[in-house]
Design a protein around this motif. Structure first.
Motif, short mmCIF file in Angstrom:
data_model
loop_
_atom_site.label_atom_id
_atom_site.label_comp_id
_atom_site.label_asym_id
_atom_site.label_seq_id
_atom_site.Cartn_x
_atom_site.Cartn_y
_atom_site.Cartn_z
N ILE A 86 0.97 -1.11 -0.02
CA ILE A 86 -0.04 -0.07 0.04
C ILE A 86 1.03 1.28 0.30
CG2 ILE A 86 -1.62 1.30 1.17
CD1 ILE A 86 -2.92 -1.22 2.56
N SER A 87 0.74 2.24 -1.05
CA SER A 87 1.19 3.50 -0.86
C SER A 87 0.61 4.70 -0.38
CB SER A 87 1.86 3.72 -2.32
OG SER A 87 2.52 4.92 -2.42
N TRP A 88 0.79 5.04 0.62
CA TRP A 88 -0.08 6.24 1.22
C TRP A 88 0.66 7.50 1.49
CZ3 TRP A 88 -1.98 2.48 5.42
CH2 TRP A 88 -1.04 2.30 6.23
N LYS A 89 0.08 8.79 1.91
CA LYS A 89 0.82 9.92 2.34
C LYS A 89 0.26 9.92 3.68
CE LYS A 89 1.24 14.93 1.37
NZ LYS A 89 0.73 15.77 0.49
N ILE A 90 1.04 10.13 4.75
CA ILE A 90 0.74 10.47 6.10
C ILE A 90 1.29 11.86 6.44
CG2 ILE A 90 0.81 7.86 6.48
CD1 ILE A 90 3.38 8.31 8.02
N GLY A 91 0.72 12.12 7.74
CA GLY A 91 1.29 13.20 8.37
C GLY A 91 1.48 12.97 9.94
N LEU A 92 2.64 13.27 10.38
CA LEU A 92 3.43 12.75 11.79
C LEU A 92 3.41 14.05 12.57
CD1 LEU A 92 4.43 10.74 13.45
CD2 LEU A 92 6.68 11.36 12.54
N THR A 93 2.71 14.12 13.56
CA THR A 93 2.81 15.34 14.56
C THR A 93 3.38 14.83 15.84
OG1 THR A 93 0.76 16.34 13.49
CG2 THR A 93 1.55 17.06 15.67
N LEU A 94 4.54 15.54 16.01
CA LEU A 94 5.31 15.31 17.46
C LEU A 94 5.05 16.37 18.50
CD1 LEU A 94 8.71 14.34 16.15
CD2 LEU A 94 6.87 12.60 16.60
N GLN A 95 4.94 15.91 19.65
CA GLN A 95 4.65 16.98 20.87
C GLN A 95 5.62 16.43 21.87
OE1 GLN A 95 0.46 16.48 21.08
NE2 GLN A 95 0.00 18.45 20.37
N TRP A 96 6.00 17.95 22.55
CA TRP A 96 6.83 17.62 23.68
C TRP A 96 7.04 18.75 24.68
CZ3 TRP A 96 9.07 17.27 19.02
CH2 TRP A 96 9.90 18.52 18.49
N GLN A 97 7.33 18.59 25.76
CA GLN A 97 7.39 19.88 26.52
C GLN A 97 8.67 20.45 26.46
OE1 GLN A 97 7.30 19.18 30.86
NE2 GLN A 97 7.73 21.18 31.51
N ASP A 98 8.68 21.98 26.46
CA ASP A 98 9.93 22.52 25.85
C ASP A 98 10.11 23.84 26.61
OD1 ASP A 98 11.93 24.03 24.49
OD2 ASP A 98 11.36 23.20 22.55
N PRO A 99 11.17 23.75 27.62
CA PRO A 99 11.27 24.92 28.48
C PRO A 99 12.19 25.86 27.75
CG PRO A 99 12.76 23.19 29.07
CD PRO A 99 11.88 22.63 27.92
N ARG A 100 12.46 25.67 26.42
CA ARG A 100 13.32 26.82 25.82
C ARG A 100 12.60 27.95 25.45
NH1 ARG A 100 15.72 23.00 21.35
NH2 ARG A 100 13.55 22.47 21.35
N PHE A 101 11.32 28.30 25.63
CA PHE A 101 10.43 29.35 25.09
C PHE A 101 9.86 29.65 26.29
CE2 PHE A 101 7.61 26.15 23.66
CZ PHE A 101 6.49 26.62 23.98
N GLN A 102 9.26 31.03 26.27
CA GLN A 102 8.42 31.59 27.58
C GLN A 102 7.41 32.31 26.89
OE1 GLN A 102 10.85 34.57 29.77
NE2 GLN A 102 9.09 34.74 31.13
N ALA A 103 6.36 32.18 27.61
CA ALA A 103 5.10 32.82 26.95
C ALA A 103 4.99 34.34 27.51
CB ALA A 103 3.77 32.01 27.17
N LEU A 104 4.65 35.30 26.64
CA LEU A 104 4.46 36.55 26.99
C LEU A 104 3.25 37.19 27.18
CD1 LEU A 104 7.34 37.96 24.70
CD2 LEU A 104 7.58 37.34 26.94
#
Length: 212
Positions: free
Chosen positions: A192-210
């Protein structure tokens, strides 16, 4: 007459009530209310978790020995740390300019909002979900100011590299896979040949919400 004296006293008491509401704000009458500063806290060494409470002397104090009192001789509010004057301002509630000797003025907002609320410049409170929603929910429209740049990033930030979270041996990453399109199916080859979308999520302390 007694009736006229009574009316005079009522008028005088009404004037005092109006004066103190204008000076301290209606919210200050709540004996259980706590107040907090946000803004350029580093200018006076205020911690982010500062919470002030009004005392019997009509001053406000917190657990870090900071005290704010109104000084009639100079007609200003004075912030003190262990009785040492740190800054002064003409108004207390809402956003106001505070000054230090020989230093440029800085802005602080004194409010009674909870941890999950946003303080408007005039010290009224909103739910944080109303912040930066393209609607002016504060009467002074301050909830829609500084909404263009909501995040402060480090110069070496790379969104494709998972962040290291202090105190954890590994970075926990969650992912979702979405099948976007099936291109081809071969029953003979079992492929089967298909097109997929991969979404990664992680906690990131390198940015700060303003301002959120």
């Amino acid at each position: 007459s007694a009736n006229m004296q009574y009316l005079h006293w009522l008028t005088f008491l009404a004037f005092l009530a109006s004066f103190f509401r204008g000076t301290f704000g209606d919210e200050a009458y709540d004996p259980e209310a706590t107040f907090s500063f946000r803004g350029e806290l580093e200018r006076v060494g205020l911690p982010k978790d500062n919470r002030f409470k009004r005392n019997a002397s009509n001053c406000y104090n917190d657990k870090y020995d900071f005290v704010i009192c109104y000084k009639e001789k100079i007609n200003m509010w004075v912030m003190m740390d262990e009785n040492k004057p740190m800054a002064r301002g003409e108004e207390l509630f809402g956003i106001n300019a505070w000054s230090q000797k020989g230093e440029p003025d800085f802005l602080l907002i004194f409010h009674a909002c909870g941890d999950k609320q946003f303080p408007c410049d005039k010290s009224t409170c909103l739910d944080y979900q109303q912040r930066c929603n393209n609607l002016a929910d504060c009467k002074d429209r301050s909830d829609e100011i500084f909404c263009k740049n909501k995040v402060s990033l480090q110069e070496d930030y790379d969104k494709d590299v998972p962040a290291y979270v202090p105190g954890e041996l590994i970075t926990k990453i969650s992912f979702t896979v979405d099948i976007l399109r099936i291109k081809a199916i071969s029953l003979e080859k079992g492929e089967i040949s298909w097109k997929i979308g991969l979404t990664l999520q992680w906690q990131d302390p390198r940015f700060q919400a303003l301002n959120l």
